[in-house]
Design a protein around this motif. Structure first.
Motif, PDB file in Angstrom:
ATOM      1  N   SER A   1       3.094  -5.224  41.743  1.00  0.00           N
ATOM      2  CA  SER A   1       3.918  -6.162  42.669  1.00  0.00           C
ATOM      3  C   SER A   1       3.117  -7.479  43.117  1.00  0.00           C
ATOM      4  O   SER A   1       3.320  -8.094  44.016  1.00  0.00           O
ATOM      5  CB  SER A   1       3.982  -5.154  43.956  1.00  0.00           C
TER       6      SER A   1
ATOM      7  N   ILE B   1       2.416   2.597  40.677  1.00  0.00           N
ATOM      8  CA  ILE B   1       2.234   2.517  42.094  1.00  0.00           C
ATOM      9  C   ILE B   1       1.878   4.085  42.779  1.00  0.00           C
ATOM     10  O   ILE B   1       1.287   4.102  43.733  1.00  0.00           O
ATOM     11  CB  ILE B   1       3.788   2.341  42.823  1.00  0.00           C
TER      12      ILE B   1
ATOM     13  N   GLN C   1       7.152  -1.392  43.989  1.00  0.00           N
ATOM     14  CA  GLN C   1       6.625  -1.975  42.660  1.00  0.00           C
ATOM     15  C   GLN C   1       7.791  -1.893  41.579  1.00  0.00           C
ATOM     16  O   GLN C   1       8.373  -1.030  41.435  1.00  0.00           O
ATOM     17  CB  GLN C   1       5.549  -1.102  42.259  1.00  0.00           C
TER      18      GLN C   1
ATOM     19  N   PRO D   1       0.555  -2.462  45.132  1.00  0.00           N
ATOM     20  CA  PRO D   1       0.522  -2.016  43.475  1.00  0.00           C
ATOM     21  C   PRO D   1       0.151  -3.154  42.643  1.00  0.00           C
ATOM     22  O   PRO D   1       0.699  -4.266  42.708  1.00  0.00           O
ATOM     23  CB  PRO D   1       1.864  -1.218  43.554  1.00  0.00           C
TER      24      PRO D   1
END
Length: 308
Positions: free
Chosen positions: A13, A296, A224, A10
């Protein structure tokens, strides 16, 4: 196909920011680094200044001659310390994290700067008094903790929340629309983890509460940060019976529907919520509008759609 994996990390992330944990307690190093440090200003709406398609990072010396208590150290980029401060008088071209993530192509370092700044500054706004005795707290550890008069140290809170793609094990997915969302805007089901609850039980409970459906085959996909204001989103997939009646008992979900994989692919190709709704003609033709790439939810939906 009932089993799928995320087709990529994501967006939030992917942070490549060096968080420089060892610097936080080294006051001498922080003072020395301030001369070359960069500063990002963020208002209470989470907006920052954008110049062209770049985040504005100004010289820290233009703000103060040395590190100030209200500044938080985010990390180090190319040897330069990166700090953030709250500035509610911010002017210029302003964007928040949702807009930046959807419309600009910022690199993973800049996205890490933005998400970390937002999370830390949001926490400081709400942590002025100790949870232990209610006494005032002051900033410590370069913005990564706060202490009260007795020396009790408190750290930024993270609220875990699950977000789950519910599918039928085949080519249909269950998506919901919250009460305050415009028509046709749908996303995955989500909710906060309760005290004493595992992530899997949270998935079961939240889906049941929001749409009245029992799920099985719960699988973890990825996570995330979601600093709006301080969540960590934990992504899951689960299987449910598409013939089970939908019941909206908690009042959060206005409607939910089963969509086919082809419908989801069409919605993904049309773009994110903002880009489609900005074009009235396209928005009227779409039955389904999906979240932008900053969430996400988008990554999970894309991965499911590609797996069929």
């Amino acid at each position: 196909m009932s089993v799928f994996e995320l087709n990529g990390l994501p967006l939030l992330s992917r942070s490549a920011l060096d968080r420089a944990e060892t610097l936080r307690s080294d006051e001498q190093a922080l003072k020395q680094g301030w001369a070359e440090a960069k500063l990002v200003r963020m208002n209470r709406r989470g907006q920052v200044r954008i110049d062209g398609d770049q985040l504005v990072l100004e010289a820290a010396l233009d703000y103060a001659s040395e590190p100030v208590p209200e500044a938080v150290l985010l990390g180090v980029v190319d040897g330069a310390h990166i700090w953030a401060v709250r500035d509610n008088e911010l002017e210029g071209r302003l964007m928040d994290l949702r807009v930046v993530g959807t419309t600009l192509h910022l690199d993973d370092v800049i996205l890490g700067i933005l998400s970390t700044a937002l999370a830390l500054l949001n926490w400081h706004d709400r942590a002025g008094y100790s949870a232990v005795d209610g006494s005032p707290t002051t900033v410590s550890n370069a913005g990564w903790s706060r202490v009260n008069a007795s020396g009790h140290e408190e750290f930024p809170r993270i609220d875990p929340a699950i977000i789950c793609l519910v599918h039928d094990g085949g080519d249909r997915v269950l998506l919901g629309r919250q009460q305050n969302w415009p028509e046709k805007m749908f996303s995955l089901l989500a909710g906060f983890v309760e005290a004493g609850e595992s992530l899997e039980r949270c998935v079961e409970r939240e889906v049941r509460e929001e749409v009245g459906v029992a799920v099985r085959d719960i699988r973890y996909l990825g996570s995330q940060p979601w600093p709006l204001p301080r969540s960590l989103m934990l992504g899951f997939a689960a299987v449910a019976d598409p013939d089970a009646p939908l019941v909206f008992s908690d009042g959060e979900i206005a409607e939910a529907h089963w969509f086919t994989r082809d419908e989801v692919r069409t919605a993904l190709a049309a773009g994110a919520w903002g880009s489609v709704t900005g074009d009235t003609g396209n928005a009227e033709q779409q039955r389904l509008l999906l979240p932008g790439s900053i969430s996400i939810a988008r990554t999970i939906v894309e991965s499911w759609a590609a797996a069929g």
